[in-house]
Design a protein around this motif. Sequence first.
Motif, PDB file in Angstrom:
ATOM      1  N   SER A 127      24.876-100.261 -93.076  1.00  0.00           N
ATOM      2  CA  SER A 127      25.896-101.236 -93.474  1.00  0.00           C
ATOM      3  C   SER A 127      26.830-101.566 -92.323  1.00  0.00           C
ATOM      4  O   SER A 127      27.255-102.712 -92.163  1.00  0.00           O
ATOM      5  N   LEU A 128      27.145-100.566 -91.501  1.00  0.00           N
ATOM      6  CA  LEU A 128      28.013-100.809 -90.350  1.00  0.00           C
ATOM      7  C   LEU A 128      27.331-101.714 -89.334  1.00  0.00           C
ATOM      8  O   LEU A 128      27.959-102.603 -88.738  1.00  0.00           O
ATOM      9  N   ALA A 129      26.022-101.507 -89.141  1.00  0.00           N
ATOM     10  CA  ALA A 129      25.276-102.366 -88.219  1.00  0.00           C
ATOM     11  C   ALA A 129      25.204-103.800 -88.739  1.00  0.00           C
ATOM     12  O   ALA A 129      25.378-104.766 -87.975  1.00  0.00           O
ATOM     13  N   PHE A 130      24.969-103.978 -90.042  1.00  0.00           N
ATOM     14  CA  PHE A 130      24.942-105.326 -90.615  1.00  0.00           C
ATOM     15  C   PHE A 130      26.328-105.969 -90.568  1.00  0.00           C
ATOM     16  O   PHE A 130      26.447-107.187 -90.368  1.00  0.00           O
ATOM     17  N   GLU A 131      27.366-105.170 -90.746  1.00  0.00           N
ATOM     18  CA  GLU A 131      28.719-105.713 -90.613  1.00  0.00           C
ATOM     19  C   GLU A 131      28.939-106.241 -89.199  1.00  0.00           C
ATOM     20  O   GLU A 131      29.473-107.336 -89.001  1.00  0.00           O
ATOM     21  N   ALA A 132      28.520-105.457 -88.203  1.00  0.00           N
ATOM     22  CA  ALA A 132      28.655-105.898 -86.814  1.00  0.00           C
ATOM     23  C   ALA A 132      27.892-107.191 -86.573  1.00  0.00           C
ATOM     24  O   ALA A 132      28.382-108.105 -85.892  1.00  0.00           O
ATOM     25  N   LEU A 133      26.690-107.294 -87.138  1.00  0.00           N
ATOM     26  CA  LEU A 133      25.898-108.515 -86.979  1.00  0.00           C
ATOM     27  C   LEU A 133      26.619-109.711 -87.592  1.00  0.00           C
ATOM     28  O   LEU A 133      26.611-110.818 -87.025  1.00  0.00           O
ATOM     29  N   SER A 134      27.272-109.495 -88.734  1.00  0.00           N
ATOM     30  CA  SER A 134      27.944-110.616 -89.390  1.00  0.00           C
ATOM     31  C   SER A 134      29.162-111.117 -88.622  1.00  0.00           C
ATOM     32  O   SER A 134      29.629-112.233 -88.843  1.00  0.00           O
ATOM     33  N   PHE A 135      29.685-110.317 -87.686  1.00  0.00           N
ATOM     34  CA  PHE A 135      30.766-110.806 -86.831  1.00  0.00           C
ATOM     35  C   PHE A 135      30.321-111.971 -85.938  1.00  0.00           C
ATOM     36  O   PHE A 135      31.150-112.740 -85.455  1.00  0.00           O
ATOM     37  N   PHE A 136      29.019-112.074 -85.714  1.00  0.00           N
ATOM     38  CA  PHE A 136      28.509-113.117 -84.825  1.00  0.00           C
ATOM     39  C   PHE A 136      28.095-114.379 -85.584  1.00  0.00           C
ATOM     40  O   PHE A 136      27.642-115.340 -84.987  1.00  0.00           O
ATOM     41  N   GLY A 137      28.245-114.366 -86.892  1.00  0.00           N
ATOM     42  CA  GLY A 137      27.938-115.546 -87.688  1.00  0.00           C
ATOM     43  C   GLY A 137      29.172-116.404 -87.902  1.00  0.00           C
ATOM     44  O   GLY A 137      30.289-116.045 -87.515  1.00  0.00           O
ATOM     45  N   PRO A 138      29.001-117.534 -88.579  1.00  0.00           N
ATOM     46  CA  PRO A 138      30.111-118.484 -88.744  1.00  0.00           C
ATOM     47  C   PRO A 138      31.064-118.145 -89.885  1.00  0.00           C
ATOM     48  O   PRO A 138      32.170-118.680 -89.950  1.00  0.00           O
ATOM     49  N   ASP A 139      30.667-117.258 -90.799  1.00  0.00           N
ATOM     50  CA  ASP A 139      31.458-117.078 -92.016  1.00  0.00           C
ATOM     51  C   ASP A 139      32.796-116.394 -91.775  1.00  0.00           C
ATOM     52  O   ASP A 139      33.797-116.739 -92.409  1.00  0.00           O
ATOM     53  N   LEU A 140      32.846-115.402 -90.883  1.00  0.00           N
ATOM     54  CA  LEU A 140      34.117-114.728 -90.614  1.00  0.00           C
ATOM     55  C   LEU A 140      35.128-115.694 -90.011  1.00  0.00           C
ATOM     56  O   LEU A 140      36.285-115.746 -90.433  1.00  0.00           O
ATOM     57  N   ALA A 141      34.684-116.472 -89.038  1.00  0.00           N
ATOM     58  CA  ALA A 141      35.594-117.431 -88.412  1.00  0.00           C
ATOM     59  C   ALA A 141      36.128-118.427 -89.433  1.00  0.00           C
ATOM     60  O   ALA A 141      37.320-118.766 -89.437  1.00  0.00           O
ATOM     61  N   GLU A 142      35.265-118.883 -90.328  1.00  0.00           N
ATOM     62  CA  GLU A 142      35.697-119.826 -91.362  1.00  0.00           C
ATOM     63  C   GLU A 142      36.686-119.172 -92.325  1.00  0.00           C
ATOM     64  O   GLU A 142      37.689-119.781 -92.713  1.00  0.00           O
ATOM     65  N   ALA A 143      36.426-117.925 -92.717  1.00  0.00           N
ATOM     66  CA  ALA A 143      37.324-117.234 -93.645  1.00  0.00           C
ATOM     67  C   ALA A 143      38.704-117.042 -93.035  1.00  0.00           C
ATOM     68  O   ALA A 143      39.725-117.254 -93.700  1.00  0.00           O
ATOM     69  N   LEU A 144      38.762-116.640 -91.766  1.00  0.00           N
ATOM     70  CA  LEU A 144      40.050-116.415 -91.113  1.00  0.00           C
ATOM     71  C   LEU A 144      40.795-117.733 -90.893  1.00  0.00           C
ATOM     72  O   LEU A 144      42.019-117.808 -91.068  1.00  0.00           O
ATOM     73  N   THR A 145      40.064-118.796 -90.524  1.00  0.00           N
ATOM     74  CA  THR A 145      40.684-120.109 -90.362  1.00  0.00           C
ATOM     75  C   THR A 145      41.258-120.599 -91.690  1.00  0.00           C
ATOM     76  O   THR A 145      42.368-121.145 -91.751  1.00  0.00           O
ATOM     77  N   ALA A 146      40.511-120.376 -92.765  1.00  0.00           N
ATOM     78  CA  ALA A 146      40.986-120.787 -94.085  1.00  0.00           C
ATOM     79  C   ALA A 146      42.258-120.036 -94.474  1.00  0.00           C
ATOM     80  O   ALA A 146      43.156-120.612 -95.106  1.00  0.00           O
ATOM     81  N   GLN A 147      42.361-118.737 -94.085  1.00  0.00           N
ATOM     82  CA  GLN A 147      43.578-117.991 -94.373  1.00  0.00           C
ATOM     83  C   GLN A 147      44.771-118.589 -93.650  1.00  0.00           C
ATOM     84  O   GLN A 147      45.852-118.733 -94.222  1.00  0.00           O
ATOM     85  N   VAL A 148      44.580-118.938 -92.396  1.00  0.00           N
ATOM     86  CA  VAL A 148      45.672-119.531 -91.620  1.00  0.00           C
ATOM     87  C   VAL A 148      46.073-120.882 -92.204  1.00  0.00           C
ATOM     88  O   VAL A 148      47.263-121.228 -92.285  1.00  0.00           O
ATOM     89  N   GLU A 149      45.080-121.656 -92.638  1.00  0.00           N
ATOM     90  CA  GLU A 149      45.333-122.998 -93.179  1.00  0.00           C
ATOM     91  C   GLU A 149      45.671-122.988 -94.667  1.00  0.00           C
ATOM     92  O   GLU A 149      45.876-124.056 -95.264  1.00  0.00           O
ATOM     93  N   ARG A 150      45.726-121.800 -95.271  1.00  0.00           N
ATOM     94  CA  ARG A 150      46.100-121.636 -96.680  1.00  0.00           C
ATOM     95  C   ARG A 150      45.201-122.463 -97.606  1.00  0.00           C
ATOM     96  O   ARG A 150      45.656-123.244 -98.436  1.00  0.00           O
ATOM     97  N   ARG A 151      43.888-122.280 -97.446  1.00  0.00           N
ATOM     98  CA  ARG A 151      42.918-122.989 -98.292  1.00  0.00           C
ATOM     99  C   ARG A 151      41.756-122.061 -98.599  1.00  0.00           C
ATOM    100  O   ARG A 151      41.638-120.969 -98.024  1.00  0.00           O
ATOM    101  N   GLN A 152      40.892-122.483 -99.512  1.00  0.00           N
ATOM    102  CA  GLN A 152      39.685-121.731 -99.822  1.00  0.00           C
ATOM    103  C   GLN A 152      38.657-121.913 -98.701  1.00  0.00           C
ATOM    104  O   GLN A 152      38.493-123.025 -98.182  1.00  0.00           O
TER     105      GLN A 152
END
Length: 280
Positions: A246-271
């Motif tokens: 699970s830790l290895a898959f978590e590390a892999l997911s850092f290189f995908g687009p979803d984390l960046a989108e989730a963090l940007t959405a938090q800053v922009e106060r949207r879903q």
Amino acid sequence: MPIEDLRPTVDWDKYRTLTLERRDNGVLLVTIAAPEGHPAPTLTRRHTEISCLWRDFADDPALRVAVITGTGDHFWTVEGDEGIDEMRENPGHYGNTVNLIREGLTNVRGIVDCDKPIVSAINGEAMGSGLATALLADISVASTEARLIDGHLLQGIVAGDHSVLSWPLLCGLAKAKLYLLASADLTGEVAERIGLVSLAVPPGEVLGTALGIADRMAAGPQHALRWTKRSLNHWLRTAVPAFEASLAFEALSFFGPDLAEALTAQVERRQPRFAEPAHW
């Protein structure tokens, strides 16, 4: 003739994000807050310090039991945009990701392999590495009103820092899947009911209850106590391959687009608007 104690001397002054109180009976009280006179902790520094804490606790011969808690309504949270900015540095950054894997392994294995008992006093909201610490403690005492949040999937990343290791053992696979896959947070009261924490008590009784349990263990037979903990934790050790996957898959997911989108959405106060999945 006694065998010389060759354990290293512990430098407790190096901690800048944790307030430490060494009690006369061998109990170490750890508060997740910067000591007086030091600046507010950064998320990165706090992760590093918590990953070092358990080895130092194990190496200090004067200490018998640790109690870890937070302040106010928070056990461990990621506060404000500054914390988000630190996390936004990780996507696509190989060095940062390797460091996160190392610290995740060190924190989890440090708690599991430390033979001395650890008690968590979950006074309020707990998430991220703090939730891992709270729930991997040998005995967890939570406020009935505490919020326990494994928010990995909400950020578009794999739940990799402790939950795959311990949740199926604590509350069963069905409940683990419900709360992890559906990204549902739960209160301390519910967590006790499903077996995720040891005890849930009214908010004003959390630390006192945890310290009472620690005092009792500190006065007990230390070899028997530590070897019993070590034996029980072999149940967790059998799940280490699943945890490391699970830790290895978590590390892999850092290189995908979803984390960046989730963090940007938090800053922009949207879903967040997660991308369509690539071919599996």
